[in-house]
Design a protein around this motif. Structure first.
Motif, PDB file in Angstrom:
ATOM      1  N   TYR A  15       7.879  -4.747   0.113  1.00 53.44           N
ATOM      2  CA  TYR A  15       8.643  -4.746  -1.095  1.00 53.44           C
ATOM      3  C   TYR A  15       9.930  -5.148  -1.107  1.00 53.44           C
ATOM      4  O   TYR A  15      10.675  -5.926  -1.811  1.00 53.44           O
ATOM      5  CB  TYR A  15       8.247  -3.535  -1.953  1.00 53.44           C
ATOM      6  CG  TYR A  15       6.920  -3.165  -2.182  1.00 53.44           C
ATOM      7  CD1 TYR A  15       6.152  -3.893  -3.338  1.00 53.44           C
ATOM      8  CD2 TYR A  15       6.210  -2.119  -1.999  1.00 53.44           C
ATOM      9  CE1 TYR A  15       4.978  -3.667  -3.807  1.00 53.44           C
ATOM     10  CE2 TYR A  15       4.815  -1.938  -2.210  1.00 53.44           C
ATOM     11  CZ  TYR A  15       4.526  -2.526  -3.168  1.00 53.44           C
ATOM     12  OH  TYR A  15       3.246  -2.242  -3.577  1.00 53.44           O
ATOM     13  N   ASP A  36      10.854  -1.198 -10.921  1.00 52.75           N
ATOM     14  CA  ASP A  36      10.450  -0.746  -9.608  1.00 52.75           C
ATOM     15  C   ASP A  36      10.042   0.577  -9.502  1.00 52.75           C
ATOM     16  O   ASP A  36      10.936   1.658  -9.541  1.00 52.75           O
ATOM     17  CB  ASP A  36      11.719  -0.964  -8.383  1.00 52.75           C
ATOM     18  CG  ASP A  36      11.233  -0.767  -7.265  1.00 52.75           C
ATOM     19  OD1 ASP A  36      10.070   0.042  -7.031  1.00 52.75           O
ATOM     20  OD2 ASP A  36      12.085  -0.886  -6.352  1.00 52.75           O
ATOM     21  N   THR A  37       8.826   1.162  -9.649  1.00 54.10           N
ATOM     22  CA  THR A  37       8.200   2.271  -9.855  1.00 54.10           C
ATOM     23  C   THR A  37       7.156   2.565  -8.815  1.00 54.10           C
ATOM     24  O   THR A  37       6.342   2.008  -8.474  1.00 54.10           O
ATOM     25  CB  THR A  37       7.419   2.377 -11.330  1.00 54.10           C
ATOM     26  OG1 THR A  37       8.487   2.276 -12.468  1.00 54.10           O
ATOM     27  CG2 THR A  37       6.878   3.746 -11.316  1.00 54.10           C
ATOM     28  N   GLN A  38       7.299   3.779  -8.210  1.00 53.77           N
ATOM     29  CA  GLN A  38       6.671   4.451  -7.421  1.00 53.77           C
ATOM     30  C   GLN A  38       5.481   5.185  -8.071  1.00 53.77           C
ATOM     31  O   GLN A  38       5.545   5.866  -8.918  1.00 53.77           O
ATOM     32  CB  GLN A  38       7.212   5.428  -6.539  1.00 53.77           C
ATOM     33  CG  GLN A  38       6.450   6.065  -5.193  1.00 53.77           C
ATOM     34  CD  GLN A  38       5.989   5.075  -4.266  1.00 53.77           C
ATOM     35  OE1 GLN A  38       6.701   4.182  -3.746  1.00 53.77           O
ATOM     36  NE2 GLN A  38       4.714   4.846  -3.851  1.00 53.77           N
ATOM     37  N   LYS A  53       0.830   3.042  -4.387  1.00 57.83           N
ATOM     38  CA  LYS A  53       1.783   1.658  -4.467  1.00 57.83           C
ATOM     39  C   LYS A  53       2.944   1.713  -5.203  1.00 57.83           C
ATOM     40  O   LYS A  53       3.213   2.702  -6.095  1.00 57.83           O
ATOM     41  CB  LYS A  53       0.847   0.527  -4.772  1.00 57.83           C
ATOM     42  CG  LYS A  53       0.414   0.601  -6.264  1.00 57.83           C
ATOM     43  CD  LYS A  53      -0.607  -0.746  -6.355  1.00 57.83           C
ATOM     44  CE  LYS A  53      -0.956  -0.767  -7.843  1.00 57.83           C
ATOM     45  NZ  LYS A  53      -1.811  -1.985  -8.074  1.00 57.83           N
ATOM     46  N   ARG A  54       3.724   0.450  -5.243  1.00 60.38           N
ATOM     47  CA  ARG A  54       4.943   0.610  -6.028  1.00 60.38           C
ATOM     48  C   ARG A  54       4.591  -0.427  -7.250  1.00 60.38           C
ATOM     49  O   ARG A  54       3.792  -1.417  -6.804  1.00 60.38           O
ATOM     50  CB  ARG A  54       6.189   0.181  -5.294  1.00 60.38           C
ATOM     51  CG  ARG A  54       6.814   1.096  -4.689  1.00 60.38           C
ATOM     52  CD  ARG A  54       7.781   0.883  -3.484  1.00 60.38           C
ATOM     53  NE  ARG A  54       8.986   0.077  -4.189  1.00 60.38           N
ATOM     54  CZ  ARG A  54       9.761  -0.386  -3.325  1.00 60.38           C
ATOM     55  NH1 ARG A  54       9.850  -0.159  -1.868  1.00 60.38           N
ATOM     56  NH2 ARG A  54      10.871  -0.991  -3.838  1.00 60.38           N
ATOM     57  N   TRP A  55       4.964  -0.354  -8.339  1.00 63.54           N
ATOM     58  CA  TRP A  55       4.852  -1.428  -9.226  1.00 63.54           C
ATOM     59  C   TRP A  55       6.315  -2.150  -9.329  1.00 63.54           C
ATOM     60  O   TRP A  55       7.271  -1.582  -9.952  1.00 63.54           O
ATOM     61  CB  TRP A  55       4.674  -0.705 -10.677  1.00 63.54           C
ATOM     62  CG  TRP A  55       4.209  -1.802 -11.566  1.00 63.54           C
ATOM     63  CD1 TRP A  55       4.928  -2.022 -12.788  1.00 63.54           C
ATOM     64  CD2 TRP A  55       3.036  -2.376 -11.805  1.00 63.54           C
ATOM     65  NE1 TRP A  55       4.304  -2.929 -13.594  1.00 63.54           N
ATOM     66  CE2 TRP A  55       3.103  -3.426 -13.029  1.00 63.54           C
ATOM     67  CE3 TRP A  55       1.878  -2.742 -11.121  1.00 63.54           C
ATOM     68  CZ2 TRP A  55       2.115  -3.987 -13.507  1.00 63.54           C
ATOM     69  CZ3 TRP A  55       0.749  -3.375 -11.501  1.00 63.54           C
ATOM     70  CH2 TRP A  55       1.186  -4.330 -12.815  1.00 63.54           C
ATOM     71  N   VAL A  56       6.446  -3.233  -8.618  1.00 63.44           N
ATOM     72  CA  VAL A  56       7.653  -3.770  -8.694  1.00 63.44           C
ATOM     73  C   VAL A  56       7.534  -5.259  -9.462  1.00 63.44           C
ATOM     74  O   VAL A  56       6.834  -6.205  -8.992  1.00 63.44           O
ATOM     75  CB  VAL A  56       8.181  -4.174  -7.151  1.00 63.44           C
ATOM     76  CG1 VAL A  56       9.390  -5.086  -7.174  1.00 63.44           C
ATOM     77  CG2 VAL A  56       8.069  -3.071  -6.435  1.00 63.44           C
TER      78      VAL A  56
END
Length: 134
Positions: free
Chosen positions: A20, A38-40, A44-47
């Motif tokens: 990421y 950009d959220t953890q 996973k991360r939501w980027v």
């Protein structure tokens, strides 16, 4: 026969990445994209990133998690263009990208549809930089 649908557009497209942060560094640091989110999450991360002109779809950076996905990093389109990015000042954008170390696969040229140059992202995906003809 085509009917009336409720679909209003494509909001995001997924880009398979190795990491990421390195993808954010290339797209935001070199191409000027902005981070929308950009959220953890739990696993996973939501980027999400977006072109600086805020036109078009967002790009969802999706970290490869399987052998199949890893094998496609840098070649999601089989060698074709992954994105077609529009510019309102091709010469300045080309110069800035070049000076930032972006690798160009094809030199700038003029086509019927406008000025175009093809460059590669950090993984080798091909991207067209285009200033459309008026």
């Amino acid at each position: 026969m085509y009917g009336v649908f409720m679909i209003t557009g494509i909001v995001q497209i997924a880009l398979i990445v190795k990491d990421y942060d390195e993808a954010k560094e290339f797209y935001c640091g070199k191409l000027g994209f902005v981070v929308v989110e950009d959220t953890q999450l739990a696993t996973k991360r939501w980027v999400r990133i977006k072109a600086p002109g805020y036109q078009g779809s967002e790009v969802l950076l999706s970290k490869a998690t399987s052998e199949n996905q890893i094998a496609r990093i840098g070649n999601q389109t089989g060698g074709g263009a992954l994105f077609f990015m529009h510019s309102d000042d091709f010469d300045s954008d080309y110069k800035r990208f070049y000076e930032m170390g972006v690798e160009f696969a094809e030199s700038p040229r003029t086509e019927a549809y406008g000025k175009v140059a093809v460059f590669k992202d950090l993984y080798g995906n091909r991207i067209d930089l285009i200033q459309p003809s008026s």
